[in-house]
Design a protein around this motif. Structure first.
Motif, short mmCIF file in Angstrom:
data_model
loop_
_atom_site.label_atom_id
_atom_site.label_comp_id
_atom_site.label_asym_id
_atom_site.label_seq_id
_atom_site.Cartn_x
_atom_site.Cartn_y
_atom_site.Cartn_z
N SER A 1 0.85 -1.19 0.00
CA SER A 1 0.00 0.00 0.00
C SER A 1 0.88 1.24 0.00
N VAL A 2 0.50 2.23 -0.80
CA VAL A 2 1.25 3.49 -0.88
C VAL A 2 0.47 4.59 -0.18
N TYR A 3 1.13 5.25 0.74
CA TYR A 3 0.56 6.42 1.42
C TYR A 3 1.50 7.60 1.17
N CYS A 4 0.99 8.66 0.57
CA CYS A 4 1.80 9.87 0.46
C CYS A 4 0.90 11.10 0.52
N LYS A 5 1.50 12.22 0.89
CA LYS A 5 0.75 13.46 1.06
C LYS A 5 1.72 14.63 1.00
N PRO A 6 1.48 15.64 0.15
CA PRO A 6 0.41 15.74 -0.85
C PRO A 6 0.75 14.94 -2.10
N TRP A 7 -0.12 15.04 -3.10
CA TRP A 7 0.07 14.30 -4.34
C TRP A 7 0.57 15.19 -5.47
N HIS A 8 1.10 16.36 -5.12
CA HIS A 8 1.54 17.27 -6.17
C HIS A 8 2.83 17.98 -5.76
N PHE A 9 3.45 18.62 -6.74
CA PHE A 9 4.64 19.43 -6.52
C PHE A 9 4.41 20.77 -7.22
N ASP B 1 3.03 23.72 -9.17
CA ASP B 1 2.12 23.65 -10.33
C ASP B 1 2.74 22.82 -11.45
N LYS B 2 3.78 22.04 -11.09
CA LYS B 2 4.51 21.30 -12.12
C LYS B 2 4.07 19.85 -12.27
N ALA B 3 3.77 19.19 -11.15
CA ALA B 3 3.58 17.74 -11.21
C ALA B 3 2.45 17.30 -10.29
N LEU B 4 1.70 16.30 -10.77
CA LEU B 4 0.59 15.74 -10.00
C LEU B 4 0.59 14.23 -10.17
N LEU B 5 0.27 13.53 -9.08
CA LEU B 5 0.15 12.07 -9.11
C LEU B 5 -1.32 11.68 -9.07
N ILE B 6 -1.69 10.68 -9.87
CA ILE B 6 -3.04 10.12 -9.80
C ILE B 6 -2.94 8.60 -9.88
N GLY B 7 -4.04 7.92 -9.57
CA GLY B 7 -4.07 6.46 -9.67
C GLY B 7 -3.10 5.80 -8.71
N LEU C 1 -10.36 15.59 -11.07
CA LEU C 1 -9.40 16.48 -11.73
C LEU C 1 -10.06 17.26 -12.86
N GLU C 2 -10.91 16.59 -13.62
CA GLU C 2 -11.61 17.27 -14.72
C GLU C 2 -12.49 18.41 -14.19
N LYS C 3 -13.20 18.16 -13.10
CA LYS C 3 -14.06 19.21 -12.52
C LYS C 3 -13.22 20.39 -12.04
N LEU C 4 -12.10 20.10 -11.39
CA LEU C 4 -11.25 21.18 -10.90
C LEU C 4 -10.63 21.98 -12.04
N MET C 5 -10.31 21.31 -13.13
CA MET C 5 -9.78 22.01 -14.31
C MET C 5 -10.84 22.93 -14.92
N ASP C 6 -12.08 22.47 -14.95
CA ASP C 6 -13.17 23.31 -15.47
C ASP C 6 -13.41 24.52 -14.58
N THR D 1 -3.57 26.05 -8.10
CA THR D 1 -4.84 25.92 -7.38
C THR D 1 -5.48 24.56 -7.66
N ILE D 2 -5.44 24.15 -8.92
CA ILE D 2 -6.02 22.85 -9.30
C ILE D 2 -5.32 21.72 -8.56
N PHE D 3 -3.99 21.72 -8.57
CA PHE D 3 -3.24 20.63 -7.94
C PHE D 3 -3.42 20.65 -6.42
N ASN D 4 -3.40 21.85 -5.83
CA ASN D 4 -3.62 21.95 -4.38
C ASN D 4 -4.99 21.42 -3.99
N ALA D 5 -6.00 21.84 -4.72
CA ALA D 5 -7.37 21.41 -4.41
C ALA D 5 -7.53 19.91 -4.60
N PHE D 6 -6.87 19.38 -5.62
CA PHE D 6 -6.95 17.94 -5.87
C PHE D 6 -6.37 17.16 -4.69
N SER D 7 -5.18 17.54 -4.24
CA SER D 7 -4.59 16.86 -3.09
C SER D 7 -5.47 16.98 -1.86
#
Length: 237
Positions: A153-161, A163-169, A193-198, A206-212
């Protein structure tokens, strides 16, 4: 590899030694439980990360169809042989076979480490799964030739760096398979992610922060529930 300072990705083709460099403005990594992008984020940023091995692995075996071409056992059911600290399951396929999966300790007195020879394999199945042996004419061949997979099992926080990089799945939240929600969790990543991009257009930080903020707690919850359900399936069914 992923260079988050120079914004470059380096790929090596699987069938050759050729390497391809690719520049990016931002990258979304869905590169699995052994994620290269996650490794780069962990090295670059101060994030919480742990990969917890289950201590058990798995091996796929087969119940073939009958000579008549029909299923050997009831197809409209989940077949489970719970045995305390391990279990065997069987799921039907369209070709009337069943894929069986043995979930078993990786090391120990009775484990993938010690069950190797034809005698070892038959002794294990005769003592633990005697009714399955007659259904599996290729048991020894499958056991000795099919790979042993590990589980974690993988646990990490946050899932982004930034505004450059985001992890999903699985790159963000790999789970063991016992709750049956790993793929659904990844689909939910995409829809969220699609909703946040819209909603936020091109404001990627902001998108990556909100996603995490939205998804991390869900990913950790699914990982915990999957572990709990393994105990339920192997011990209490």
């Amino acid at each position: 590899s992923a260079d988050l300072e120079q914004n470059k990705l380096l790929f090596q083709l699987s069938d050759s030694l050729e390497k391809i460099e690719w520049s990016f403005n931002r990258v979304i990594g869905c590169d699995g439980s052994a994620s290269i992008l996650r490794k780069s984020i962990v090295e670059k940023a101060d994030i919480q990360y742990v990969k917890k091995p289950l201590g058990h692995g798995y091996k796929e075996l087969t119940i073939p169809p009958m000579k008549s071409g029909k299923f050997q056992i009831e197809p409209n059911a989940l077949h489970i042989w719970p045995r305390g600290n391990h279990m065997l399951i069987a799921l039907p396929n369209n070709d009337y076979s069943f894929t069986c999966t043995l979930f078993f300790p990786m090391i120990g007195n009775t484990s993938f480490e010690t069950v190797k020879t034809e005698k070892d394999i038959f002794d294990l199945f005769q003592s633990q799964f005697p009714d399955a042996i007659e259904l599996m004419p290729n048991l020894v061949k499958d056991f000795q030739n099919n790979p042993t997979g590990d589980l974690a099992s993988v646990y990490c926080k946050p899932w982004h760096f930034g505004d450059k990089a985001l992890l999903i799945g699985d790159a963000a939240h790999a789970v063991v398979p016992f709750f049956g929600q790993g793929m659904n969790a990844s689909f939910q990543d995409c829809s969220t992610l699609e909703k946040l991009m819209d909603q936020n257009k091109n404001n990627w930080e902001t998108i990556f922060n909100a996603f995490s903020s939205t998804q991390v707690k869900n990913g950790h919850a699914i990982a915990d529930m999957a572990l709990e359900n393994y105990l339920e399936m192997r011990d209490h069914v």
